[in-house]
Motif scaffolding. Structure first.
Motif, short mmCIF file in Angstrom:
data_model
loop_
_atom_site.label_atom_id
_atom_site.label_comp_id
_atom_site.label_asym_id
_atom_site.label_seq_id
_atom_site.Cartn_x
_atom_site.Cartn_y
_atom_site.Cartn_z
N VAL A 68 -40.50 -64.26 3.73
CA VAL A 68 -40.18 -65.69 3.68
C VAL A 68 -41.22 -66.44 2.84
N SER A 69 -42.51 -66.10 3.02
CA SER A 69 -43.56 -66.76 2.23
C SER A 69 -43.36 -66.49 0.75
N ALA A 70 -43.09 -65.24 0.43
CA ALA A 70 -42.93 -64.88 -0.99
C ALA A 70 -41.74 -65.62 -1.58
N VAL A 71 -40.64 -65.67 -0.82
CA VAL A 71 -39.45 -66.36 -1.34
C VAL A 71 -39.76 -67.84 -1.55
N MET A 72 -40.46 -68.45 -0.57
CA MET A 72 -40.80 -69.88 -0.73
C MET A 72 -41.65 -70.09 -1.97
N LEU A 73 -42.63 -69.23 -2.17
CA LEU A 73 -43.51 -69.36 -3.33
C LEU A 73 -42.73 -69.24 -4.63
#
Lengths: 363, 232
Positions: free
Chosen positions: A334-339
């Motif tokens: 989720v963090s990577a996708v948000m970034l």
């Protein structure tokens, strides 16, 4: 990096506010992810703990174990690496000595002690008689049951003694009580008829060679073999919950990207003349665009990092009854996708930068 | 070799179906170490001349060469690179980046091109008498100081040419003299070719040559005609 970071330092308030917004969105996304994951897990942990490959139900049950009933003699018609009988039933129980009217919705699972469905006991001991149960540890954590408590079924006179606790045993969001397959007969049908050489069960759970259920054969057309993953997604309400949360979370991530994209775009528009002068001085659009992207990345990374810490802090303070569970892999994804999506949002601004005409900026 | 050379450079614009000539066919060149001024009323074509010299727009005809190399005919990307390495701009308002301190303005040059050896940053700021301001932002210093910082920024990358577009426009006359004096001094000392566009005739006393732009025609003026023109 040089331009990006110095600008953040110069316009602290502005960028702290943007980071604040990103923090809040990231916090919300992480929190929802944790709740979604926790709730999804509460539907299925008991099934996952079996480490089974398939489940065999009567065909007319249509994949729903609540509707399933078959004879334990069907076990002989199934060829698989490992087989185990399972009786399943929802029930309401009450603690014997409870003065309060505290009723618990539970799932009774009747199993054979010597088969592979037998769970690992984390406190107390395994059940030995038809009057003993081992129960999900969440009931202890929420202060509802402790060792050696007696519980009675509301629908009959039967009582059971809690002799052990097990981890990760929830099915369709209810805590599971494991007992013997014989006790299940009583729970399901009341007083057991004497001298029956046949037991009623709900399903046969199997493990297959190489984990491939194609290796399982059934010599009975009335029975249907279902892969465990299909069985889980067909659990009543499970798919609806998972999809609802997945949509909420993905929309939130997209909204977060749009919000940061707009912020960065507005800031870029404010800096058009500065960028124009820099382009007149021969600083390439590429350098300026990289700077904006690095800036977006830094702001998002800090915001997401704070959101992560916030979520971790909240998790410590949450009561046990909230089905919150974090999963490292999900958080990373989720963090990577948000970034990534936030940086994509900044690409709007890159277009603007490329289009700036230095001639207009200096005349 | 000329620092910058205009060969039959012409610039026309389309205005509807009419063609407007902003710069008549111009031949012009200066050497390193020369400080020239271009004067003229607004709308005369001074800015067109300067922006063509700086490669911010292309001539309609003719060619601009910098240090003997083709410049105006280069691709947009290459021109941007040449602009960075060969040309220092000093603009009317400050051309400083508002969110960088004076020292960081120079550091940015190092960040964009890491290979080139440049003179000692603080030494340069010291020469322009703004070393004490190195940690200040442009908004925290006076207009004269800002222009001196802009000169430092332009000189720091060691360009061949310095293009100054009304560098004194926002300054009172005392500060204006100071800034032009520094510009003249640094042009000689660092052997740059400096072109200054101005409407302030009093400043030309520091210049080696003065040109006048009128209706898109560039003409050299003798110092005498200037003083007499000033008197009339």
């Amino acid at each position: 990096m040089f331009l990006a970071w110095n600008e953040i330092k110069y316009s602290k308030v502005r960028y702290v506010l943007i980071m604040g917004v990103l923090f809040l969105i990231a916090y919300l996304v992480f929190f929802l992810t944790g709740l979604a994951y926790g709730l999804a897990q509460d539907n299925r942990t008991a099934i996952d703990s079996w480490e089974a490959d398939g489940i065999i139900l009567p065909e007319e049950a249509n994949g729903n174990i609540n509707m399933a009933l078959l004879s334990d003699q069907a076990v002989d018609q199934v060829a698989a690496t490992e087989k185990a009988v399972l009786g399943q039933m929802a029930a309401v129980v009450e603690r014997e000595d409870s003065s309060a009217d505290e009723r618990l919705d539970v799932r009774f699972l009747g199993i054979k002690v010597d088969e592979f469905l037998m769970p690992e006991i984390i406190e107390g001991r395994a059940f030995e008689t038809d009057q003993e149960v081992v129960v999900d540890v969440s009931l202890r954590d929420e202060g509802l049951l402790s060792l050696n408590d007696s519980v009675s079924l509301l629908s009959s006179e039967q009582t059971f003694e809690v002799v052990g606790f097990i981890d990760n045993a929830k099915l369709s969001v209810s805590p599971v009580m494991y007992t013997t397959i014989e006790a299940f007969q009583e729970i399901r049908f009341g007083e057991m008829e004497q001298e029956r050489d046949e037991l009623a069960i709900s399903a046969i759970v199997v493990r297959a060679t190489n984990g491939d259920i194609a290796n399982v054969t059934i010599d009975n057309e009335q029975l249907e073999l279902i892969a465990i993953s299909d069985f889980i997604s067909d659990l009543p309400g499970y798919n609806a919950q998972v999809l609802t949360f997945a949509f909420m979370i993905s929309f939130l991530i997209v909204i977060a990207a749009i919000v940061i994209g707009i912020f960065i775009y507005v800031l870029t528009l404010q800096k058009v003349s500065t960028f124009g002068v820099m382009k007149a001085q021969g600083i390439s659009s590429g350098y300026l665009a990289r700077s904006v992207i690095v800036q977006t990345f830094v702001l998002s990374a800090i915001g997401i990092g704070l959101g992560f810490l916030g979520t971790a802090g909240t998790q410590l303070a949450l009561p046990a009854a909230v089905p919150f569970q974090s999963n490292g892999l999900f958080l990373i994804v989720v963090s990577a996708v948000m970034l990534i999506i936030a940086v994509l949002g900044a690409l709007f601004s890159v277009r603007t930068i490329v289009k700036i005409d230095p001639l207009k900026a200096i005349s | 070799m000329k620092a910058i050379e205009f060969i039959n450079v012409e610039r026309t614009f389309k205005d509807g179906d009419k063609e407007i000539v902003a710069l008549q066919s111009t031949n012009f060149s200066i050497d390193r170490g020369q400080f020239v001024a271009i004067i003229g009323p607004s709308g005369s074509g001074k800015s067109t001349f300067l922006t063509i010299a700086g490669g911010l727009q292309a001539p309609s005809k003719g060619e601009v060469k910098i240090a003997g190399q083709a410049f105006s005919s280069q691709s947009e990307k290459k021109r941007s690179r040449t602009r960075f390495s060969e040309i220092g701009f000093i603009l009317q308002a400050s051309n400083l980046v508002p969110f960088l301190t004076i020292k960081q303005q120079l550091q940015l040059v190092n960040k964009v091109d890491k290979k080139k050896q440049r003179e000692e940053m603080l030494e340069l700021l010291n020469q322009l008498d703004i070393k004490d301001l190195q940690h200040k932002y442009p908004s925290e210093i006076s207009g004269g100081q800002r222009q001196r910082a802009a000169i430092a920024r332009a000189l720091y990358n060691d360009p061949t040419i310095i293009l100054a577009d009304e560098p004194t426009a926002s300054l009172d006359s005392e500060k204006a003299y100071q800034v032009v004096e520094i510009l003249a001094r640094e042009t000689k000392k660092k052997n740059k070719a400096t072109i200054m566009v101005t409407h302030d005739i009093r400043l030309v006393e520091y210049c080696d040559q003065v040109f006048e732009m009128k209706d898109g025609v560039l003409k050299e003026k003798s110092p005498d005609s200037l003083s007499s023109g000033q008197g009339s």
